[in-house]
Design a protein around this motif. Sequence first.
Motif, PDB file in Angstrom:
ATOM      1  N   UNK B 148       0.845  -1.190   0.000  1.00 47.69           N
ATOM      2  CA  UNK B 148       0.000   0.000   0.000  1.00 47.69           C
ATOM      3  C   UNK B 148       0.882   1.243   0.000  1.00 47.69           C
ATOM      4  N   UNK B 149       0.559   2.205  -0.838  1.00 52.01           N
ATOM      5  CA  UNK B 149       1.265   3.484  -0.833  1.00 52.01           C
ATOM      6  C   UNK B 149       0.301   4.563  -0.360  1.00 52.01           C
ATOM      7  N   UNK B 150       0.671   5.254   0.710  1.00 50.75           N
ATOM      8  CA  UNK B 150      -0.140   6.377   1.167  1.00 50.75           C
ATOM      9  C   UNK B 150       0.548   7.654   0.712  1.00 50.75           C
ATOM     10  N   UNK B 151      -0.189   8.518   0.067  1.00 52.04           N
ATOM     11  CA  UNK B 151       0.367   9.796  -0.378  1.00 52.04           C
ATOM     12  C   UNK B 151      -0.398  10.918   0.314  1.00 52.04           C
ATOM     13  N   UNK B 152       0.270  12.040   0.574  1.00 48.40           N
ATOM     14  CA  UNK B 152      -0.397  13.121   1.308  1.00 48.40           C
ATOM     15  C   UNK B 152      -1.381  13.858   0.397  1.00 48.40           C
ATOM     16  N   UNK B 161       6.832  11.661  -7.584  1.00 49.67           N
ATOM     17  CA  UNK B 161       7.646  11.129  -6.474  1.00 49.67           C
ATOM     18  C   UNK B 161       7.403   9.636  -6.312  1.00 49.67           C
ATOM     19  N   UNK B 164       9.097   7.567  -8.995  1.00 47.61           N
ATOM     20  CA  UNK B 164      10.546   7.543  -8.739  1.00 47.61           C
ATOM     21  C   UNK B 164      10.839   6.514  -7.638  1.00 47.61           C
ATOM     22  N   UNK B 165      10.037   6.568  -6.588  1.00 54.83           N
ATOM     23  CA  UNK B 165      10.217   5.638  -5.467  1.00 54.83           C
ATOM     24  C   UNK B 165      10.034   4.190  -5.920  1.00 54.83           C
ATOM     25  N   UNK B 167      10.493   3.131  -8.835  1.00 59.74           N
ATOM     26  CA  UNK B 167      11.421   2.891  -9.936  1.00 59.74           C
ATOM     27  C   UNK B 167      10.698   2.326 -11.151  1.00 59.74           C
TER      28      UNK B 167
END
Lengths: 231, 231
Positions: B148-152, B161, B164-165, B167
């Motif tokens: 899971x990716x949480x973004x603000x 971003x 990039x993280x 890749x």
Amino acid sequence: MKNNFKIIAFDADDTLWVNEPFYRETEKKFFDLLQDFGTPEFLNEELFNTEMQNLALYGYGAKGLTLSMTETALRVSNQRVNAKTIAAIVNLGKELIQKPLVLLEGVEEVLKTLHKSNNRLIVVTKGDLLDQERKLLNSGLGQYFHHVEIVSDKKEENYQKLLKKLEVAPDDFLMIGNSRKSDIIPVVNIGAFAIFVPYHTSWQHEEADKIESSHCLEVAHIKEVLNIIEW
Amino acid sequence: MKNNFKIIAFDADDTLWVNEPFYRETEKKFFDLLQDFGTPEFLNEELFNTEMQNLALYGYGAKGLTLSMTETALRVSNQRVNAKTIAAIVNLGKELIQKPLVLLEGVEEVLKTLHKSNNRLIVVTKGDLLDQERKLLNSGLGQYFHHVEIVSDKKEENYQKLLKKLEVAPDDFLMIGNSRKSDIIPVVNIGAFAIFVPYHTSWQHEEADKIESSHCLEVAHIKEVLNIIEW
């Protein structure tokens, strides 16, 4: 301890920058606001109990603290606290979120040195995502980190999930932080490495005893990290 | 549109499971609590304004809503709202966090099929981390997702971003979600791909017009994703 790692992870609050003293200051102002309803010691215990009860619901960070302060004020006053005091509590929370960013001494030198020598550095924190992104931006340290990982807690299972996500073996992962409970013990328990850098102020929820392991070291100052890790 | 991707990302709330109707229900109860101080229309506008003013400080999620409801109650009542009402607002927020998990129809079939054929699936959400982890656990869908990716926030810079993280190149990234503003437009603008799956209820903050691009498709139902992506 071994001296090179694929990923070097830094805790954020009170490892890179000042945090806990601002929380203590906020709590002190909260106790002042509620002095009609109890001593600071009593209110501190009540607030801590509320926070622990709410931890599974709210998690860590300033918003959860603000809601727990509000709930504590309502309870200790038998719902007699007035609206002005509630407004002051909500404002305390907003002030806390907007505290200036104060870097800890030596941090930038350590990050710069490790980053130059191609160590992959990340931030691993359980604070609120938005708070931590704001702090990282204000810190000017963003350039040294590959990215930021926010975890809902720092227990063994959280680190296991993180290492799986990062596709890194425990043997290649080093965590650096100021909480034995959150940054050191669970990391060592899953077979990874940790360096404890104490900070003078810590939340009672974060306290834990020293452990003995070839997978962890304790240093007095973050600059000593450069004596341990290859760069 | 191309039909294979290295990473297929799903929005969470109102893409995988019900969310917005619970927020609407909470707001309705809030308007009822404050009926002495204004009509639902007036209170809705006041609450929305408070949320927008606080967005940069609080971000998204139930805790921010609870604090914004409290602040709105204090303001529209000229600080005459009583402690019982504040307590009821805090409880509304806790109830919201604990709503049952209701999967949207067709979601599990889509995830199961894509996962079986070795597509790497992730969740990308801007909700509160702890809330989203709890929902994912309760959904039983965790097994299908790599992580899971949480973004603000879900603006172009956040997606840049993220890629990039992870890749991953924009050309290898597909986003699926129910908000044109958050899940579709910024994704297409950075050169990645997106599929819009509308949901009947959306927050006014998330509304945006349809865009025309070879990098995005709009479908009526999530099951149609299986007609588009290779599996």
